[in-house]
Design an enzyme around this catalytic site. Structure first.
Site, short mmCIF file in Angstrom:
data_model
loop_
_atom_site.label_atom_id
_atom_site.label_comp_id
_atom_site.label_asym_id
_atom_site.label_seq_id
_atom_site.Cartn_x
_atom_site.Cartn_y
_atom_site.Cartn_z
N GLU A 52 2.48 8.15 -5.15
CA GLU A 52 3.90 7.79 -5.16
C GLU A 52 4.79 8.97 -5.50
O GLU A 52 5.87 9.14 -4.91
CB GLU A 52 4.14 6.63 -6.14
CG GLU A 52 3.55 5.32 -5.63
CD GLU A 52 3.72 4.18 -6.61
OE1 GLU A 52 4.25 4.41 -7.73
OE2 GLU A 52 3.32 3.04 -6.27
N HIS B 147 8.66 -1.62 -4.04
CA HIS B 147 8.01 -2.54 -4.97
C HIS B 147 8.42 -4.00 -4.73
O HIS B 147 7.96 -4.89 -5.45
CB HIS B 147 8.33 -2.15 -6.41
CG HIS B 147 7.65 -0.89 -6.84
ND1 HIS B 147 8.11 0.35 -6.46
CD2 HIS B 147 6.56 -0.67 -7.62
CE1 HIS B 147 7.32 1.28 -6.99
NE2 HIS B 147 6.38 0.69 -7.67
#
Length: 203
Positions: A63, A99
């Site tokens: 990420e 997310h």
């Protein structure tokens, strides 16, 4: 030769900044277990489980490389998106929206009522947005993604700080804990610039 020690110092300082912010939860873990060495063992053990490897190694690495280093490096090539303000604020939007799938999974599995899912997802988006702003800030200050990865790994291990604690062995601990949360926020504010300072930081 001088790059490695400087980079190691930047990584250590970033981790130190995170530990200052989480001073309350860290000490709370010690109080709950009653053993600092056992608390440290739990931390190390987290790196040996499949879920732990995913949360504290693979996710932070992938990420931060993608949503911090790669996107910032790409956007910085354009005169329209190369200002520090845009580079700090824009990439976290992609990171936070990535997310949303957690909320979709909860909804598909009927794991919770819809209002609960919406609130939970909104909180996670906000939390990851703020964290993304922080890691972008660190990356632009240090020109090194490793400090961001270490900070991400540490935060994934610690989780969101609890706003309530219940330690029967020490009745007054909850009040000390709240003071430590405030102290952590204060230390983070005061140490943010000094501990992200690097030889690569632009004046």
């Amino acid at each position: 030769m001088g790059v490695i020690p400087s980079s190691a110092k930047d990584i250590f300082n970033t981790l130190l900044l995170m530990m200052a912010l989480f001073i309350g939860p860290i000490l709370n873990d010690v109080v709950e277990t009653g053993d600092a060495l056992y608390t440290l063992k739990l931390f190390v053990d987290h790196f040996t489980t499949l879920r732990g490897i995913r949360d504290v190694i693979i996710a932070p690495l992938t990420e931060e490389v993608l949503y911090t280093a790669a996107i910032i490096t790409t956007l910085s090539q354009s005169p329209y998106t190369s200002s520090d303000k845009i580079l700090i604020m824009l990439p976290p939007l992609f990171f936070s929206l990535a997310h949303v799938h957690h909320g979709i999974e909860l909804y598909m599995n009927r794991a919770a009522p819809v209002p609960t899912i919406v609130l939970s997802t909104a909180f996670q988006v906000l939390y990851t947005l703020l964290f993304g702003i922080f890691t972008d800030f660190v990356f632009l200050r240090q020109r090194n993604v490793w400090g961001c990865i270490v900070a991400h790994s540490f935060c994934n291990h610690m989780g969101v700080p609890s706003i309530s604690v219940d330690t029967p062995r020490w009745k007054s601990w909850r009040y000390i804990y709240y003071c430590l949360l405030a102290l952590g926020a204060y230390l983070f504010k005061e140490l943010l610039y000094p501990l992200t300072q690097s030889e690569y930081t632009e004046a």
